[in-house]
Scaffold this motif. Structure first.
Motif, PDB file in Angstrom:
ATOM      1  N   VAL A 105       0.857  -1.295   0.048  1.00  0.00           N
ATOM      2  CA  VAL A 105       0.159   0.008  -0.016  1.00  0.00           C
ATOM      3  C   VAL A 105       0.818   1.363   0.202  1.00  0.00           C
ATOM      4  CG1 VAL A 105      -1.806   1.295   1.218  1.00  0.00           C
ATOM      5  CG2 VAL A 105      -1.719  -1.201   1.088  1.00  0.00           C
ATOM      6  N   LEU A 106       1.462   1.509   0.887  1.00  0.00           N
ATOM      7  CA  LEU A 106       2.514   2.765   1.151  1.00  0.00           C
ATOM      8  C   LEU A 106       3.373   2.939   0.032  1.00  0.00           C
ATOM      9  CD1 LEU A 106       3.158   2.509   5.057  1.00  0.00           C
ATOM     10  CD2 LEU A 106       1.496   4.004   3.704  1.00  0.00           C
ATOM     11  N   ALA A 115      -0.872   8.823   2.991  1.00  0.00           N
ATOM     12  CA  ALA A 115      -0.076   7.806   3.591  1.00  0.00           C
ATOM     13  C   ALA A 115      -0.673   7.874   4.841  1.00  0.00           C
ATOM     14  CB  ALA A 115       1.163   8.012   3.476  1.00  0.00           C
ATOM     15  N   HIS A 116      -0.627   9.025   5.631  1.00  0.00           N
ATOM     16  CA  HIS A 116      -1.120   9.474   6.992  1.00  0.00           C
ATOM     17  C   HIS A 116      -2.628   8.823   7.049  1.00  0.00           C
ATOM     18  CE1 HIS A 116       1.926  12.883   7.783  1.00  0.00           C
ATOM     19  NE2 HIS A 116       2.474  11.502   8.041  1.00  0.00           N
ATOM     20  N   SER A 122      -6.469   2.629   8.802  1.00  0.00           N
ATOM     21  CA  SER A 122      -6.142   1.215   8.901  1.00  0.00           C
ATOM     22  C   SER A 122      -5.817   0.950  10.374  1.00  0.00           C
ATOM     23  CB  SER A 122      -5.147   0.729   8.015  1.00  0.00           C
ATOM     24  OG  SER A 122      -3.917   1.594   8.232  1.00  0.00           O
ATOM     25  N   ALA A 123      -4.993   1.363  11.138  1.00  0.00           N
ATOM     26  CA  ALA A 123      -4.676   1.210  12.500  1.00  0.00           C
ATOM     27  C   ALA A 123      -6.054   1.370  13.289  1.00  0.00           C
ATOM     28  CB  ALA A 123      -3.544   2.343  13.026  1.00  0.00           C
ATOM     29  N   TYR A 613       7.691   7.675   5.951  1.00  0.00           N
ATOM     30  CA  TYR A 613       8.064   8.662   4.960  1.00  0.00           C
ATOM     31  C   TYR A 613       8.961   7.612   3.779  1.00  0.00           C
ATOM     32  CZ  TYR A 613      10.697  12.174   2.280  1.00  0.00           C
ATOM     33  OH  TYR A 613      11.005  12.978   1.188  1.00  0.00           O
ATOM     34  N   PHE A 614       9.806   6.600   4.226  1.00  0.00           N
ATOM     35  CA  PHE A 614      10.365   5.842   3.411  1.00  0.00           C
ATOM     36  C   PHE A 614       9.367   4.918   2.628  1.00  0.00           C
ATOM     37  CE2 PHE A 614      14.448   5.759   6.076  1.00  0.00           C
ATOM     38  CZ  PHE A 614      14.824   7.091   5.772  1.00  0.00           C
ATOM     39  N   SER A 615       8.629   4.386   3.415  1.00  0.00           N
ATOM     40  CA  SER A 615       7.668   3.396   2.510  1.00  0.00           C
ATOM     41  C   SER A 615       6.780   4.415   1.309  1.00  0.00           C
ATOM     42  CB  SER A 615       6.532   2.946   3.655  1.00  0.00           C
ATOM     43  OG  SER A 615       7.295   2.158   4.581  1.00  0.00           O
TER      44      SER A 615
END
Length: 1004
Positions: A105-106, A115-116, A122-123, A613-615
């Motif tokens: 996903v990310l 992404a946030h 989702s969380a 951020y990396f994802s």
């Protein structure tokens, strides 16, 4: 058939166990979601919001359906069973979710905001189903108990509220201090699930026992009746009141935690102690109502009074907070730095949290049963239980969101608490004056006056000294940093950030009182210890990567690392990921010392969690520099796990390099070992450097190590930054190098450590204790400066004698090497003034050895002389390269060995062999000396050195199997010393590895 007393006891006990399980979920979900959201504060806020939101929804649904169900206790059992089953499968679901998010996903999302949104939604969905079911338990069991219980409404509601809350407080403490250390996160959430299933089975048994006496479905369980319009009007007022008090209660909780972090430290232990203190207050507020419910004739006025007292107590809690620095300082001064002392420190911290939190939380615990009691007395029916509970928990969500995203950023933590306290007091005054049938004027006046008085006290006496907030009393025991000036103090979303200036010219940036970096503001003055660490972290990527075009830095700190990286033209982009903007803003005060970090166009800051951020967009880099805070800080230890290093590896190019900072102070070797093991599990090709005295930097290569490129040392303006801290030549890095993969692998074996994992947070749980005990994990560094050429034989390390002035750098190994050179000069040339400056502890020893060696050593002088020789050998033998040993141990100029007794001659031969790094001669001469019948005449320190030299010689000649044999034959009678005891254990671990049968001297 149950008797009434037994029935009440069993159901209350069930709700205690249910409360334990519920807070285990809340605590452990914060750990799990912290791995998704990147910061403990964000995870705690989300868990609070969803926990309360789900419970509100569950309570509302229960209020809608409870009157249609004939067997509420059976329904409660079914709900508990469902919660338990979900708990059993949660870990597996979470692992699958994170893999899907990070790999699928990310990477497909290019927008940070998208992404946030995905992460938070989702969380939330991960824990929402259980939260909804948890919310249904209180209304169902309350209504069910009311149907079969002869006690009054107030007693039932207060008793259940107390039971559930006291269980919740116990759950918070058990999670962090007992269950999580024993079984990790998977086992902890499994424990909660089993508890729920146990509660379900007992509740099913109770329901079955009651089947012969069906529960009465009662519309109005109390005889009072009222007009429907009046009930609806009162319901709106009291539901709104429940909403407000729920919001203010959680504003208090967040505010108190943020404030007390500055006094108690930001650790998982302190957070759970504070959470338990808050819940204890709620519990005893419920107990108060249970014991006095029958005497309460006007529940609305009673609730209004509780609201006023809640607000007044919250205002006065700021006075207690301002004094908490003194209380913690007293504890730090009074307690021994032992495990027992740490237990007492936590107990003291719990008492401090109770003094701050308990009074307001106590009155908050009264409000929910009082509002419900008022409605039930008016004839609202058992649906009122769920509706009040739902409104209260919805208010809690609003309080979390309001505090985190509006009050803290706009007016700060302290004023946020004050505003919430005023809201509670105003609500209480309104209830007394406008809603209560009695319209109590006197109570209204007294309440108003008390509120104004408490506000004045809070504004003036409850304002802490900024120098207390930056002192870090939980580490130093210093209550007020009296010499410091504090030009910057800001409450950020995740922490309180400060910048403080010391009169000597050092400026520090800190989070919650814990220094993250210090710089000397005058470039002409000696650099701080932190500066060399940050400069080394900034230059090592250029040395160990041939083309470092894209660089990412995790953690802004002072900005000096990014500033250093921007000193070379080799990088095309430098992205620094910092989760707290207040840190970035505060570091601007370092001015020209970090100017390139802010002004260079290649330097970009991203206010984000590194994982997210990396994802997002599947970003990849040539170099990642990771400089997070200390592992004992809550949430930070997750940046040192096997899973995190595996994640970083995925975002490095094939020839990528990770540069990882880690401190060795406030840690022990077991904790450091588990983090090293985690790094090696993903980056087997890793080098280790020490930067100053107790900070270390790992250089981990994803592929094969590139040949070091030293040309970067001459590039301006980077070269100017390097000269300032004494990093001008390859030798300046060689003296700071500890070792490579073999050295680190053996260290992991020596400590018996397993790779640190996200799901078994041993570091997060145990590092706070190490911080309190002031432990130091310096075994790796002692492999270098123990006095013997250990790593020379094992890893091919070559000592280096620095040529810079001592005021240009701060390095443990450089200082030791300079001292070794001074000892040599004093012994060979008789110049004691040099050693007095560079190695004062050896000044007398060197002179005494020179004087004692000027004549023939008699038998009764051998122990004295060999003790002096061992001391000097420990300060020189392994710290000077072979070519610098001439005149010292190689053909010594300070003693005529040929005129000395044979025992002395043989000891000198052993030292000479070690000085020449001749493994065969080391092994042969040391074994020959150890076999002598009179070897016991030597000082114990000398005999232990000979033992270790024999083992090093065996390893150097490829005879690893002899290491243990030498220890069995000669080491049993030699007690391990502080310096060489760890070396002896380390050599045993080195020799015990398969395939290690050759000298590693040329392995580099």
């Amino acid at each position: 058939m149950f008797r009434q007393s037994k029935l009440s006891f069993v159901l209350l006990l069930l709700f205690v166990l249910s409360g334990v399980a519920g807070l285990i979920y809340q605590s452990i979900w914060s750990h799990y979601l912290g791995l998704v959201l990147g910061h403990a504060a964000y995870a705690q806020a989300l868990v609070l919001a969803i926990f309360m939101g789900g419970m509100a929804a569950g309570a509302w649904l229960a209020s809608r359906w409870s009157q249609r169900l004939r067997h509420l206790i059976l329904a409660y059992a079914v709900i508990e069973l469902a919660i338990g089953v979900m708990g059993l499968v949660f870990h597996g679901v979470f692992v699958a979710y994170t893999d899907f998010s990070q790999h699928t996903v990310l990477p497909a999302l290019s927008s940070a905001s998208t992404a946030h949104l995905y992460q938070w939604v989702s969380a939330s969905l991960l824990i929402l189903p259980q939260c909804i079911l948890l919310g249904a338990t209180f209304p169902l069991l309350s209504a069910g108990l009311l149907r079969v219980q002869e006690e009054g409404v107030g007693e039932v509601l207060g008793g259940l509220y107390f039971s559930n809350s006291i269980g919740a407080a116990a759950g918070a403490l058990l999670t962090t201090f007992v269950v999580l250390p024993m079984v990790g996160m998977p086992g902890t959430i499994l424990t909660a699930g089993i508890l729920n299933i146990l509660v379900a089975l007992i509740a099913w048994g109770v329901s079955k026992a009651l089947s012969a006496r069906p529960e009465r479905v009662v519309e109005n369980p109390v005889p009072a009746a009222a007009d429907n319009d009046e009930i609806r009007r009162l319901s709106k007022i009291l539901l709104a009141s429940a909403f407000v008090t729920g919001a203010t209660s959680f504003i208090y909780e967040i505010g108190w935690v943020r404030l007390l972090n500055q006094a108690l430290g930001t650790t998982v232990h302190s957070f759970e102690l504070m959470l338990a203190a808050f819940i204890f207050g709620l519990a005893f507020g419920g107990l108060w109502i249970r014991r006095r419910a029958k005497r309460i004739t006007d529940a609305i006025a009673y609730a209004g009074g509780a609201q006023i007292l809640m607000g007044v107590s919250a205002l006065l809690s700021l006075v207690a907070f301002s004094q908490s620095f003194h209380w913690v300082g007293w504890m730090m001064q009074a307690l021994a730095r032992t495990d027992g002392g740490y237990v007492l420190f936590n107990l003291g911290g719990a008492l401090v949290a109770l003094l701050v939190m308990f009074p307001a939380a106590f009155f908050a615990g009264m409000t929910l049963p009082l509002f419900t009691l008022a409605l039930l007395n008016k004839g609202a029916g058992e649906r009122a239980i769920g509706r009040v509970y739902a409104a209260n928990t919805l208010g809690a969500i609003a309080g979390v969101v309001l505090m985190m995203h509006l009050l803290i950023p706009v007016i700060g933590v302290r004023l946020g608490v004050i505003l919430a306290a005023l809201a509670d007091a105003v609500l209480g005054l309104y209830l007394i004056r406008a809603v209560s049938p009695a319209r109590r004027t006197v109570g209204y006046a007294i309440g108003g006056a008390a509120t104004v008085a408490a506000l004045l006290v809070a504004m003036y006496i409850g304002r802490p000294d900024a120098r207390q907030q930056v002192a870090g009393v939980f580490r130093t025991g210093v209550v007020t940093a009296t010499q410091m000036r504090v030009p910057y103090l800001r409450d950020g979303k995740t922490a309180t950030v400060s910048v403080s200036a010391h009169p000597i010219g050092h400026t520090l940036i800190s989070t919650n009182g814990k220094p993250d970096a210090s710089l000397s503001m005058d470039p002409r003055k000696r650099p701080t210890f932190d500066e060399i660490t940050m400069v080394m972290a900034g230059v090592l990527p250029y040395i160990h990567h041939s083309q470092p075009r894209r660089i990412a830095v995790i953690g802004w700190g002072s900005g000096l690392t990014t500033h250093t990286l921007a000193g070379s033209a080799r990088a095309e982009s430098i992205e620094t990921i910092e989760i707290e903007q207040a840190m970035y803003d505060g570091a601007r005060l370092f001015g020209d010392r970090v100017a390139r970090a802010y002004e260079d166009k290649r330097s970009q800051v991203r206010f984000e969690d590194a994982r997210t951020y990396f994802s997002t967009g599947n970003r990849r880099y040539d170099v990642v520099v990771s400089e997070p805070s200390n592992p004992w800080v809550s949430g930070v230890a997750s940046l040192f796990t096997r899973e995190f290093y595996g994640f970083i590896k995925q975002h490095l190019n094939d020839d990528g390099v990770l540069v990882q900072w880690l401190q060795t102070y406030e840690l022990n070797d077991e904790l450091l070992g588990t983090m090293v093991a985690a790094l090696l599990s993903e980056f087997p090709n890793t080098e280790l450097y020490v930067t100053n005295t107790n900070d270390i930097v790992f250089v981990a290569s994803k592929g094969n190590r590139a040949r070091p490129d030293w040309s970067v040392l001459g590039e301006e303006p980077l070269a100017s930054e390097l000269r300032r801290v004494g990093l001008e030549s390859p030798g300046d890095f060689a003296v700071r190098r500890i070792g490579g993969p073999r050295v680190l692998e053996t260290y992991v074996r020596y400590t018996g450590s397993k790779p640190y994992s996200d799901f078994y947070p041993t570091v997060a749980l145990n590092a706070p204790r190490s911080r309190f005990r002031e432990e130091l994990a310096d075994s790796l560094m002692m492999l270098v400066d123990n006095g013997l050429p250990v790593l020379d034989l094992l890893d091919g390390r070559k000592p280096y004698l620095p040529v810079h002035e001592t005021d240009r750098e701060a390095s443990r190994f450089s200082d030791a090497a300079r001292g070794a050179g001074a000892i040599r000069d004093a012994l060979v040339n008789g110049d004691a003034s040099v050693v007095a400056r560079a190695a004062p502890s050896y000044a007398n020893v060197a002179g005494a050895l020179r004087e004692a060696s000027s004549r023939v050593i008699t038998q009764d002088q051998v122990e004295y002389w060999s003790g002096l020789a061992a001391s000097v050998a420990g300060g020189t033998l392994g710290l000077l390269p072979a070519e610098e040993q001439e005149g010292l141990w190689t053909r010594p100029a300070w003693i005529d060995a040929s005129q000395q007794p044979e025992l002395v001659q043989q000891l000198m031969q052993v030292y000479a062999a070690a000085a020449a790094r001749d493994p065969a001669a080391m092994h042969q001469s040391a074994i020959a000396l150890l076999r002598r019948d009179d070897v016991a005449a030597l000082a114990p320190a000398a005999r232990e050195q000979v033992l270790v030299i024999a083992q090093l010689g065996a390893i150097g000649t490829g005879a690893n199997g002899e290491v243990q044999a030498i220890d069995r034959a000669y080491g049993q009678g030699i007690a391990p010393s502080a310096r060489l005891g760890l070396v002896r254990g380390y050599l045993m671990a080195w020799a015990d590895q398969p395939g290690r049968n050759a000298s590693a001297a040329g392995s580099r």
